[in-house]
Design an enzyme around this catalytic site. Structure first.
Site, PDB file in Angstrom:
ATOM      1  N   ASP A  55       0.848  -1.192   0.000  1.00  0.00           N
ATOM      2  CA  ASP A  55       0.000   0.000   0.000  1.00  0.00           C
ATOM      3  C   ASP A  55       0.886   1.246   0.000  1.00  0.00           C
ATOM      4  OD1 ASP A  55      -2.949   1.160   0.887  1.00  0.00           O
ATOM      5  OD2 ASP A  55      -1.313   2.306   1.782  1.00  0.00           O
ATOM      6  N   LYS A  70      -2.835   5.935  -4.116  1.00  0.00           N
ATOM      7  CA  LYS A  70      -3.889   6.913  -3.840  1.00  0.00           C
ATOM      8  C   LYS A  70      -3.580   8.226  -4.554  1.00  0.00           C
ATOM      9  CE  LYS A  70      -3.744   4.945   0.807  1.00  0.00           C
ATOM     10  NZ  LYS A  70      -2.334   4.517   0.754  1.00  0.00           N
ATOM     11  N   HIS A 114      -7.548   9.799  -1.844  1.00  0.00           N
ATOM     12  CA  HIS A 114      -6.896   9.796  -0.530  1.00  0.00           C
ATOM     13  C   HIS A 114      -7.735  10.472   0.565  1.00  0.00           C
ATOM     14  CE1 HIS A 114      -2.564   9.402   1.163  1.00  0.00           C
ATOM     15  NE2 HIS A 114      -3.459   9.151   2.097  1.00  0.00           N
TER      16      HIS A 114
END
Length: 274
Positions: A49, A79, A112
């Site tokens: 991630d 993101k 995000h």
């Protein structure tokens, strides 16, 4: 391989996400980031991630190359940052992420934070799915009212909401709304950003199970069915974070953790300077 790394959860679009992954927030030092990511990949982690604002896409790409792990076996999340939520900027951000990570598609791309341009950003994400640049799309830090607005205006439903979620902030209103709408929940800050070592209830359970406070928090998230993405710059802790399948918290343990006083360690999505 640790069995926990083979456990996946299914999205509402039929695709799957590994339940545990490596978080890379604040991993910007090249040597530390390379060591952390390579330790994770060598241990069998399949899920990484990251985010544009972390500024570590290129280091992660290098770590993947050096590890020799097949891209097809990995699940990569990134993101789009707040400064790029307008439609045209979001499209550019997606291309930049692909280029920096040196990949042909992103497994999961998130907005995000819920800025005022979130619907413009979502349109760009939907088009990226149509174009094959992104396989699944979701959001991060969305409250219930943000999710409702998105669900009323989206063409592709979000598959996940990544939120601050830990024993000191159980965020049940958002969690329950997501579950009612078939949106998976992903926890960031699962270890209360390191503050878990200061919480008496967590310390009590750590002693009971002869585990670290961090492992207690991660086991909590795992048992509740959340995706968890613990971060560490230290390779040994990257390995420690997956040593949580040899014990199980009881219902009494979970009730004890639920008594911890709520408190955010990150920004409030409703009072955040975007």
């Amino acid at each position: 391989m640790n069995k926990i790394l083979n456990k996946s959860l299914k999205f509402n679009n039929g695709l799957e996400i590994p339940q545990i992954g490596l978080g890379t927030y604040e991993l910007v030092d090249e040597a530390e980031t390379l060591a952390s990511v390579k330790a994770a990949l060598n241990a069998g982690y399949k899920h990484i991630d990251t985010a544009s604002i972390y500024q570590n896409h290129k280091i992660i790409a290098q770590a993947i190359k050096e590890s020799g792990v097949d891209r097809q076996s990995l699940f990569i999340t990134s993101k789009v940052w707040n400064s790029h939520n307008k439609y045209e900027l979001a499209k550019q951000a997606i291309n930049d992420i692909l280029k920096e990570l040196e990949i042909e598609y992103i497994d999961l791309l998130l907005i995000h934070w819920p800025t005022e341009y979130k619907l413009e950003c979502w349109k760009a994400l939907e088009e990226a799915v149509d174009q094959g640049k992104v396989r699944s799309i979701g959001v991060s830090n969305f409250q219930v009212h943000h999710l409702k607005e998105l669900l009323e205006n989206c063409r592709i439903k979000p598959v996940i909401n990544q939120i601050e979620l830990h024993p000191a902030l159980q965020n049940l209103e958002v969690v329950n709304f997501c579950r009612e709408n078939d949106i998976l929940v992903e926890s960031w800050g699962t270890m209360i950003r390191g503050k878990c070592f200061e919480v008496e209830e967590i310390k009590t359970l750590a002693k009971k199970y002869k585990k670290s406070e961090a492992q207690i928090c991660l086991r909590w998230g795992l048992q509740l069915g959340y995706i968890i993405i613990p971060k560490s710059s230290k390779p040994n802790r990257v390995i420690d974070n997956i040593q949580i399948e040899d014990f199980e918290l009881t219902s009494e343990d979970m009730k004890l953790l639920a008594t911890i006083k709520n408190g955010r360690v990150g920004p409030d999505p409703d009072n955040f300077d975007f």
